[in-house]
Design an enzyme around this catalytic site. Structure first.
Site, mmCIF file in Angstrom:
data_model
loop_
_atom_site.group_PDB
_atom_site.id
_atom_site.type_symbol
_atom_site.label_atom_id
_atom_site.label_comp_id
_atom_site.label_asym_id
_atom_site.label_seq_id
_atom_site.Cartn_x
_atom_site.Cartn_y
_atom_site.Cartn_z
ATOM 1 N N CYS A 188 0.853 -1.392 -0.001
ATOM 2 C CA CYS A 188 0.154 0.173 -0.209
ATOM 3 C C CYS A 188 1.012 1.350 0.037
ATOM 4 O O CYS A 188 2.062 1.302 0.738
ATOM 5 C CB CYS A 188 -0.918 0.015 1.268
ATOM 6 S SG CYS A 188 -2.007 1.338 1.279
ATOM 7 N N ALA A 232 -1.309 11.323 8.338
ATOM 8 C CA ALA A 232 -1.656 12.118 9.522
ATOM 9 C C ALA A 232 -2.082 10.982 10.697
ATOM 10 O O ALA A 232 -1.604 11.321 12.044
ATOM 11 C CB ALA A 232 -3.035 12.945 9.289
ATOM 12 N N HIS A 276 3.514 7.980 7.302
ATOM 13 C CA HIS A 276 2.797 7.920 5.823
ATOM 14 C C HIS A 276 1.594 8.821 5.471
ATOM 15 O O HIS A 276 0.984 8.594 4.825
ATOM 16 C CB HIS A 276 2.699 6.468 5.800
ATOM 17 C CG HIS A 276 1.264 5.851 6.326
ATOM 18 N ND1 HIS A 276 1.056 6.218 7.865
ATOM 19 C CD2 HIS A 276 0.384 5.044 5.977
ATOM 20 C CE1 HIS A 276 -0.140 5.628 8.058
ATOM 21 N NE2 HIS A 276 -0.602 4.955 6.950
ATOM 22 N N GLU A 321 -7.100 12.108 -5.715
ATOM 23 C CA GLU A 321 -7.466 13.420 -5.399
ATOM 24 C C GLU A 321 -6.821 14.140 -6.393
ATOM 25 O O GLU A 321 -5.881 13.906 -7.209
ATOM 26 C CB GLU A 321 -6.800 13.839 -4.231
ATOM 27 C CG GLU A 321 -7.630 13.380 -3.047
ATOM 28 C CD GLU A 321 -6.933 13.936 -1.636
ATOM 29 O OE1 GLU A 321 -7.673 13.564 -0.702
ATOM 30 O OE2 GLU A 321 -5.940 14.166 -1.527
ATOM 31 N N HIS A 330 -8.321 4.679 1.139
ATOM 32 C CA HIS A 330 -7.835 4.685 -0.451
ATOM 33 C C HIS A 330 -8.432 6.007 -1.077
ATOM 34 O O HIS A 330 -9.826 6.246 -0.782
ATOM 35 C CB HIS A 330 -7.956 3.393 -1.173
ATOM 36 C CG HIS A 330 -6.985 2.445 -0.681
ATOM 37 N ND1 HIS A 330 -7.236 0.986 -0.994
ATOM 38 C CD2 HIS A 330 -6.104 2.429 0.428
ATOM 39 C CE1 HIS A 330 -6.357 0.327 -0.130
ATOM 40 N NE2 HIS A 330 -5.369 1.058 0.485
#
Length: 408
Positions: free
Chosen positions: A82, A339, A337, A175, A172
């Site tokens: 991921c 927040a 990776h 954006e 996931h």
């Protein structure tokens, strides 16, 4: 090198944990998980905890676990590989259409996302008939996958080509973002999808069976491991490397399909990859640290060696960052990776309303319904505090703010 920001948590009977968490809350469950991992006899030197650290399944999210002579499959998890992908385009904010709902709709049509529960219908988050470019991309992975399934036939039942180039659910996303100069970026987050989940789950259970067969008692069954030199260790390393390659290719396919979708709704021709980054944050690899060859498992952490480019996303309504690594040896050249969750999904759904979510995502073209409350910005730690806690790990190159967010 900037001033060191970590604090050291001693562990009785284990190695210390160096924690980059000043100004960021850490729940006791996460600390307990870190202490349990630190007591394993094959941990090298210390464990590093990133500022987004929080309790996970199997291992603490936001942890960097270096080992010698063994590997813990649950520390990698089931979403193997991921990670993030980001590409700067030649577009400016002024080039975008007035109605960003058209942009969101184009991306949603181009990238399968979400999940259909139950039987009888095709999962909307997969391809019914994979397009030719996905089929061609799958061919670069299929031979290695066939070798894995010949040895472990149970893996053959996983979705693979039908999930290549698809988003998934949960945190996931795809954006569209603007940077500090109003340049347009595309950023996305996904991993190895169904096939990675099956591989991860299979080998985690296999490690637990090995522990029981060898009468090895563990403080937590999820710390089951494969000793180096065993067949299962070798096979897991091969399988996890394949899943990591699948995940990186999955992101590349989604990025290509997203760019093609944008070209249909934005009349101005544009370049798609002025600057491109594709990085894992759930993975394992062999590296050299403190003069020794070690196996480094990053569970929710990004490699941040000197000059390494990385991506640290915030949440649906906050900033994200393109960063350059400082190569801090104490963190095993790693950074956060994202927040990091401040509360569980269940807690977020109980605490916040759709109205809260609408207010928190004002100005973002995204889903604003009850099914994404668990991903609302308030469910995450403040990204600004997370970045402040790791100034000795990375430097900020670009600050991004999303204007369109697609979630499953």
């Amino acid at each position: 090198m900037c001033e060191r920001h970590y604090e050291e948590m001693p562990v009785d009977g284990g190695v210390p944990v160096k924690m980059w968490t000043r100004g960021v809350p850490v729940d006791e469950t996460a600390r307990a998980q870190l202490r349990a991992a630190a007591r394993m006899p094959f941990i090298f030197g210390h464990i590093a905890a990133m500022p987004d650290v929080h309790a996970g399944i199997g291992a603490t999210v936001g942890s960097v676990i270096p080992t010698r002579g063994a590997i813990i499959p649950a520390a990698v998890g089931v979403d193997i590989g991921c990670g993030m992908c980001a590409a700067q385009t030649t577009l400016m904010a002024s080039d975008l259409p007035d109605h960003l709902s058209d942009v969101r709709g184009a991306i949603e049509r181009a990238v399968p996302h979400g999940r259909t529960m139950g039987r009888g219908n095709r999962d909307k988050g997969s391809w019914g008939e994979p397009p030719p470019d996905v089929v061609a991309a799958w061919q670069t992975l299929s031979e290695r996958f066939q070798r894995l399934t010949e040895k472990y036939p149970a893996l053959a039942r996983a979705n693979h080509v039908t999930h290549l180039g698809t988003l998934g659910t949960g945190n996931h996303f795809v954006e569209l973002c603007l940077d500090e100069a109003d340049r347009v970026w595309v950023m996305l987050h996904s991993g190895s999808r169904g096939v990675g989940n099956v591989i991860g789950t299979y080998f985690i259970e296999l490690a637990k069976k090995d522990m029981r067969r060898w009468f090895i008692n563990l403080p937590d069954e999820d710390l089951a491991y494969f000793p180096e030199g065993t067949d299962h260790f070798k096979d897991y390393v091969e399988a996890v490397a394949w899943a990591q390659d699948f995940a990186a290719l999955n992101r590349r396919m989604m990025m290509a399909h997203t760019m093609a979708a944008l070209a249909k709704v934005i009349p101005k021709p544009f370049g798609a990859e002025v600057q491109a980054i594709n990085c894992h944050h759930n993975y394992v690899r062999r590296e050299k640290h403190f003069g020794q060859s070690v196996i480094v498992t990053r569970k929710g952490a990004v490699r941040a060696g000197t000059g390494d480019m990385g991506i640290i996303p915030g949440s649906m309504g906050t900033r994200s960052y393109i960063v350059r690594g400082r190569g801090n040896p104490d963190s095993f050249e790693s950074c956060s990776h994202g927040a990091g969750r401040a509360m569980s999904r269940h807690q977020a759904r109980r605490r916040f309303t759709v109205e809260d979510h609408i207010l928190a995502t004002e100005g973002v073209e995204c889903r604003k319904d009850a099914d994404v409350i668990d991903e609302t910005p308030m469910a995450y730690k403040p990204i600004e505090a997370v970045m402040t806690a790791q100034t000795d790990l990375v430097e900020i190159v670009h600050t991004l703010k999303q204007i369109v967010c697609v979630k499953g």
